[in-house]
Each structure stands twice: as structure tokens, then as C-alpha cells.
Motif scaffolding. Structure first.
Motif, mmCIF file in Angstrom:
data_model
loop_
_atom_site.group_PDB
_atom_site.id
_atom_site.type_symbol
_atom_site.label_atom_id
_atom_site.label_comp_id
_atom_site.label_asym_id
_atom_site.label_seq_id
_atom_site.Cartn_x
_atom_site.Cartn_y
_atom_site.Cartn_z
ATOM 1 N N ARG A 27 0.093 -20.150 8.753
ATOM 2 C CA ARG A 27 0.724 -19.831 7.500
ATOM 3 C C ARG A 27 2.019 -20.190 7.386
ATOM 4 O O ARG A 27 2.916 -20.736 7.399
ATOM 5 C CB ARG A 27 0.139 -18.774 6.808
ATOM 6 C CG ARG A 27 0.648 -18.236 5.845
ATOM 7 C CD ARG A 27 0.234 -19.706 4.827
ATOM 8 N NE ARG A 27 -0.576 -20.053 4.120
ATOM 9 C CZ ARG A 27 -1.372 -21.162 4.250
ATOM 10 N NH1 ARG A 27 -0.672 -21.852 4.756
ATOM 11 N NH2 ARG A 27 -2.013 -21.174 4.339
ATOM 12 N N ASP B 196 4.361 -23.270 9.408
ATOM 13 C CA ASP B 196 4.361 -24.742 8.744
ATOM 14 C C ASP B 196 5.444 -24.715 8.255
ATOM 15 O O ASP B 196 6.758 -23.803 8.436
ATOM 16 C CB ASP B 196 3.562 -24.624 7.750
ATOM 17 C CG ASP B 196 3.924 -23.908 6.424
ATOM 18 O OD1 ASP B 196 4.766 -23.344 5.931
ATOM 19 O OD2 ASP B 196 2.683 -23.771 5.974
ATOM 20 N N LYS B 197 5.991 -26.100 7.520
ATOM 21 C CA LYS B 197 7.590 -26.021 7.218
ATOM 22 C C LYS B 197 8.057 -25.551 7.072
ATOM 23 O O LYS B 197 8.719 -25.289 6.628
ATOM 24 C CB LYS B 197 7.067 -28.312 6.883
ATOM 25 C CG LYS B 197 8.538 -28.390 7.465
ATOM 26 C CD LYS B 197 8.607 -29.788 6.587
ATOM 27 C CE LYS B 197 9.611 -30.441 6.988
ATOM 28 N NZ LYS B 197 9.642 -32.032 7.307
ATOM 29 N N TRP B 198 7.533 -24.885 5.234
ATOM 30 C CA TRP B 198 7.942 -24.104 4.555
ATOM 31 C C TRP B 198 7.858 -23.411 4.088
ATOM 32 O O TRP B 198 8.789 -22.224 3.606
ATOM 33 C CB TRP B 198 7.536 -24.960 3.001
ATOM 34 C CG TRP B 198 7.818 -26.546 3.037
ATOM 35 C CD1 TRP B 198 7.064 -28.050 3.202
ATOM 36 C CD2 TRP B 198 9.408 -27.506 3.449
ATOM 37 N NE1 TRP B 198 7.477 -28.916 3.146
ATOM 38 C CE2 TRP B 198 9.192 -28.307 3.830
ATOM 39 C CE3 TRP B 198 9.785 -27.052 3.228
ATOM 40 C CZ2 TRP B 198 9.960 -29.909 3.306
ATOM 41 C CZ3 TRP B 198 11.365 -27.937 3.263
ATOM 42 C CH2 TRP B 198 11.220 -28.814 3.683
ATOM 43 N N SER B 199 6.873 -22.019 4.416
ATOM 44 C CA SER B 199 6.536 -20.703 4.353
ATOM 45 C C SER B 199 7.143 -20.038 4.485
ATOM 46 O O SER B 199 7.647 -18.798 3.633
ATOM 47 C CB SER B 199 4.554 -20.602 4.748
ATOM 48 O OG SER B 199 4.071 -21.359 4.323
ATOM 49 N N ILE C 254 11.827 -29.347 -0.542
ATOM 50 C CA ILE C 254 10.823 -29.426 -0.603
ATOM 51 C C ILE C 254 10.816 -30.484 -1.745
ATOM 52 O O ILE C 254 11.109 -29.738 -2.756
ATOM 53 C CB ILE C 254 10.549 -28.214 -0.473
ATOM 54 C CG1 ILE C 254 8.819 -28.283 -0.579
ATOM 55 C CG2 ILE C 254 11.419 -27.472 -1.515
ATOM 56 C CD1 ILE C 254 8.647 -26.509 -0.581
ATOM 57 N N MET D 124 4.642 -29.959 -2.846
ATOM 58 C CA MET D 124 4.819 -29.520 -1.532
ATOM 59 C C MET D 124 4.653 -27.854 -2.309
ATOM 60 O O MET D 124 4.275 -26.909 -1.406
ATOM 61 C CB MET D 124 5.639 -29.612 -1.063
ATOM 62 C CG MET D 124 5.131 -28.774 0.479
ATOM 63 S SD MET D 124 3.499 -29.148 1.260
ATOM 64 C CE MET D 124 2.886 -30.404 1.588
ATOM 65 N N GLN E 2 2.266 -26.026 -3.802
ATOM 66 C CA GLN E 2 0.576 -25.692 -3.103
ATOM 67 C C GLN E 2 1.282 -25.018 -2.015
ATOM 68 O O GLN E 2 0.517 -23.507 -1.848
ATOM 69 C CB GLN E 2 0.659 -27.464 -2.116
ATOM 70 C CG GLN E 2 -0.217 -26.928 -1.123
ATOM 71 C CD GLN E 2 -1.924 -27.116 -1.874
ATOM 72 O OE1 GLN E 2 -2.180 -27.292 -2.828
ATOM 73 N NE2 GLN E 2 -2.569 -25.132 -1.510
ATOM 74 N N THR E 3 2.766 -24.854 -1.525
ATOM 75 C CA THR E 3 3.352 -23.882 -0.612
ATOM 76 C C THR E 3 3.170 -22.184 -1.251
ATOM 77 O O THR E 3 2.668 -21.527 -0.251
ATOM 78 C CB THR E 3 4.214 -23.831 0.353
ATOM 79 O OG1 THR E 3 4.143 -25.394 0.277
ATOM 80 C CG2 THR E 3 4.598 -22.875 1.299
ATOM 81 N N ASP F 107 -0.720 -20.743 -1.380
ATOM 82 C CA ASP F 107 -1.356 -20.539 0.243
ATOM 83 C C ASP F 107 -0.828 -19.133 0.309
ATOM 84 O O ASP F 107 -1.212 -17.959 0.531
ATOM 85 C CB ASP F 107 -0.789 -21.908 0.952
ATOM 86 C CG ASP F 107 -1.901 -23.310 0.918
ATOM 87 O OD1 ASP F 107 -2.495 -22.936 -0.046
ATOM 88 O OD2 ASP F 107 -0.761 -24.114 1.554
ATOM 89 N N LEU F 108 0.698 -18.461 0.152
ATOM 90 C CA LEU F 108 1.494 -17.655 0.067
ATOM 91 C C LEU F 108 0.883 -16.423 -0.269
ATOM 92 O O LEU F 108 0.644 -15.974 -0.359
ATOM 93 C CB LEU F 108 2.514 -18.011 -0.357
ATOM 94 C CG LEU F 108 3.708 -18.510 1.625
ATOM 95 C CD1 LEU F 108 5.330 -19.114 0.876
ATOM 96 C CD2 LEU F 108 3.482 -18.020 2.637
#
Length: 134
Positions: free
Chosen positions: A31, A34-37, A61, A65, A68-69, A72-73
Motif C-alpha cells: 500500500r 505504491d507510486k502515489w500513496s 497524478i 488515480m 482510487q488511491t 485505498d488509503l
């Protein structure tokens, strides 16, 4: 817990042939690694932000995305989402206690990356040169 303790636990975990998908570190690193979290978490460390401010603060970003991030967070308990009853509704994102607890290790990792980035780039260049000459 010391580094030696963690390495010992990792060695024991490897020796028991445990399914890698159940590794807590792997689950969490998937988690925040990843590229953005990490960028979003570090951006929210300075304070709550609305979606549009986050979108401006995190370069490159897409809105899809980012959405979605953020979901997820929020699902993982790192951030909270607050909806204000305005017209149109405004939404603000904040670090949850779990998110605040990961900021210090993330800042340390970013510091390490800045310190060692030159050496990593040199290693990549040397590897690529060796691979081309092989």
C-alpha cells in the motif's frame, strides 16, 4: 524493536515456509510503497486538504488515480474523508491516527533516498554499461 530483532524475525519467517501473501510487512508495503500513496500521505501530513488541492499538490497524478488511491488509503485506515453539507458538497481528506503514525518512517525513508540517490543512479548507470558490454 531493533533491526537485529526484525532481521531475526524475518529469517524465522522464511525458515517456516510461510505463505508470502500473509506477511504483514509485505501487505503494508504494497500500500504505502505504491507510486502515489506515500506522496499523498506526506502531503496530508501538513494538514487537511480538499480533493482539488491534493490534485494540485501531487504532480502528474490523474483525477481517477487520485480518487482510487484516496479510497485505498481510507479503506486501510490511513486517512479519513469528511463531507461538509455545502452546495455543492465539499470533501476534505485528513490523516487518521494510523496515517500520522507512518509519517515519521516515511520522512526517514525520503531522507535516506535523498542521501543515497546519487549512489543509486551511479549503480544503475554502471549496471547498464556492463549489460551493454556483455
Amino acid at each position: 524493536m531493533s533491526s537485529a530483532d526484525l532481521l531475526g524475525m524475518f529469517a524465522l519467517w522464511q525458515a517456516t515456509n510461510v505463505d508470502a501473501s500473509t506477511c504483514p510487512a509485505r501487505d503494508v508495503l504494497d500500500r504505502i510503497g505504491d507510486k502515489w500513496s506515500s506522496l499523498i500521505l506526506l502531503t496530508l501530513a501538513v494538514g487537511a486538504l480538499r480533493f482539488s488541492a491534493l490534485n494540485r499538490a501531487v504532480p502528474d497524478i490523474s483525477k481517477r488515480m487520485l480518487t482510487q488511491t484516496l479510497r485505498d488509503l481510507e479503506r486501510d485506515g490511513f486517512i479519513t474523508r469528511h463531507v461538509f453539507p455545502t452546495k455543492p458538497p465539499s470533501v476534505e481528506y485528513r490523516l487518521a491516527p494510523l496515517g500520522r503514525s507512518v509519517v515519521e518512517p516515511l520522512v526517514a525513508l525520503v531522507g535516506w533516498a535523498q542521501t543515497h540517490h546519487g549512489a543509486i543512479r551511479e549503480a544503475r548507470q554502471q549496471f547498464d554499461t556492463n549489460a551493454q558490454n556483455a
